[in-house]
Design a protein around this motif. Structure first.
Motif, PDB file in Angstrom:
ATOM      1  N   LYS A 161     -19.478 -89.087 -61.709  1.00  0.00           N
ATOM      2  CA  LYS A 161     -19.685 -88.697 -63.090  1.00  0.00           C
ATOM      3  C   LYS A 161     -20.972 -87.890 -63.225  1.00  0.00           C
ATOM      4  CE  LYS A 161     -16.993 -92.214 -65.348  1.00  0.00           C
ATOM      5  NZ  LYS A 161     -16.899 -93.148 -66.455  1.00  0.00           N
ATOM      6  N   LYS A 162     -20.999 -87.029 -64.224  1.00  0.00           N
ATOM      7  CA  LYS A 162     -22.117 -86.130 -64.450  1.00  0.00           C
ATOM      8  C   LYS A 162     -23.450 -86.865 -64.537  1.00  0.00           C
ATOM      9  CE  LYS A 162     -23.689 -82.544 -67.632  1.00  0.00           C
ATOM     10  NZ  LYS A 162     -23.366 -81.762 -68.831  1.00  0.00           N
ATOM     11  N   LYS A 163     -23.468 -88.044 -65.164  1.00  0.00           N
ATOM     12  CA  LYS A 163     -24.723 -88.761 -65.354  1.00  0.00           C
ATOM     13  C   LYS A 163     -25.345 -89.206 -64.026  1.00  0.00           C
ATOM     14  CE  LYS A 163     -22.665 -93.314 -66.105  1.00  0.00           C
ATOM     15  NZ  LYS A 163     -22.481 -94.415 -67.017  1.00  0.00           N
ATOM     16  N   ALA A 164     -24.579 -89.222 -62.936  1.00  0.00           N
ATOM     17  CA  ALA A 164     -25.094 -89.633 -61.635  1.00  0.00           C
ATOM     18  C   ALA A 164     -25.550 -88.451 -60.780  1.00  0.00           C
ATOM     19  CB  ALA A 164     -24.031 -90.435 -60.888  1.00  0.00           C
ATOM     20  N   GLU A 221     -30.486 -83.634 -61.440  1.00  0.00           N
ATOM     21  CA  GLU A 221     -30.677 -82.496 -62.343  1.00  0.00           C
ATOM     22  C   GLU A 221     -30.650 -81.159 -61.611  1.00  0.00           C
ATOM     23  OE1 GLU A 221     -33.851 -80.879 -65.705  1.00  0.00           O
ATOM     24  OE2 GLU A 221     -34.272 -82.736 -64.651  1.00  0.00           O
ATOM     25  N   LEU A 264     -27.139 -79.909 -61.240  1.00  0.00           N
ATOM     26  CA  LEU A 264     -26.583 -79.410 -62.500  1.00  0.00           C
ATOM     27  C   LEU A 264     -27.149 -78.031 -62.830  1.00  0.00           C
ATOM     28  CD1 LEU A 264     -26.685 -82.717 -64.571  1.00  0.00           C
ATOM     29  CD2 LEU A 264     -24.700 -81.651 -63.487  1.00  0.00           C
ATOM     30  N   SER A 293     -11.858 -82.357 -66.301  1.00  0.00           N
ATOM     31  CA  SER A 293     -12.868 -83.237 -66.896  1.00  0.00           C
ATOM     32  C   SER A 293     -12.557 -83.507 -68.367  1.00  0.00           C
ATOM     33  CB  SER A 293     -14.254 -82.606 -66.737  1.00  0.00           C
ATOM     34  OG  SER A 293     -15.238 -83.438 -67.265  1.00  0.00           O
ATOM     35  N   GLN A 353     -11.505 -87.069 -70.221  1.00  0.00           N
ATOM     36  CA  GLN A 353     -12.199 -87.553 -71.421  1.00  0.00           C
ATOM     37  C   GLN A 353     -11.221 -87.822 -72.552  1.00  0.00           C
ATOM     38  OE1 GLN A 353     -15.247 -84.674 -72.266  1.00  0.00           O
ATOM     39  NE2 GLN A 353     -16.567 -85.412 -70.632  1.00  0.00           N
TER      40      GLN A 353
END
Length: 146
Positions: free
Chosen positions: A10-13, A16, A19, A125, A129
């Protein structure tokens, strides 16, 4: 156990810097930056960071036509949940390859769904969602992608 070279996270993991590498690539692809130097300065990373990771990270939807993805979806045992999930897959124009539904235990069931993504621009993605937003869906996990 066989070692894998690819992971879905997931993006939160994601750190930076990775990204920001994606942001640089997006600026270059959209012609909003004419050079790597300009794009890296806009997003705040070094050119060396961009070149180090540029071939190792890409958006989940990126890739070629004809990808197969297998999901495990935990659902509440309620009428119409599978229909809602399949409607979302239809909206994203994915082809259902297989569906396996477990017998519900304690009011929860598991769906294993394999799909073929025929359009290379399908935003997988966003599709995940949308499935996660269904009231009776507990979670969606990608367990395989090729």
């Amino acid at each position: 156990m066989k070692e894998t070279n690819y992971y879905v996270i997931k993006k939160k993991a994601v750190p930076e810097v990775l990204l920001k590498v994606l942001e640089v690539q997006k600026l270059l692809d959209s012609k909003k930056a004419v050079s790597v130097l300009e794009a890296t300065e806009k997003v705040g990373i070094s050119r060396s960071s961009y070149y180090k990771y540029k071939d190792d990270i890409f958006p989940f939807y990126a890739g070629k036509k004809g990808r197969s993805i297998t999901f495990v979806i935990e659902v509440d045992d309620q009428p119409g949940v599978m229909a809602s999930i399949l409607n979302i897959f239809a909206l994203y124009k994915v082809n259902i390859l297989t569906i396996h539904q477990s017998i519900p235990i304690n009011g929860k069931g598991l769906l294993t769904v394999s799909v073929d993504i025929e359009d290379s621009q399908t935003d997988v993605s966003a599709m995940i969602q949308d499935v996660e937003k269904i009231e009776d869906v507990s979670y969606v996990k990608v367990i395989a992608m090729e």
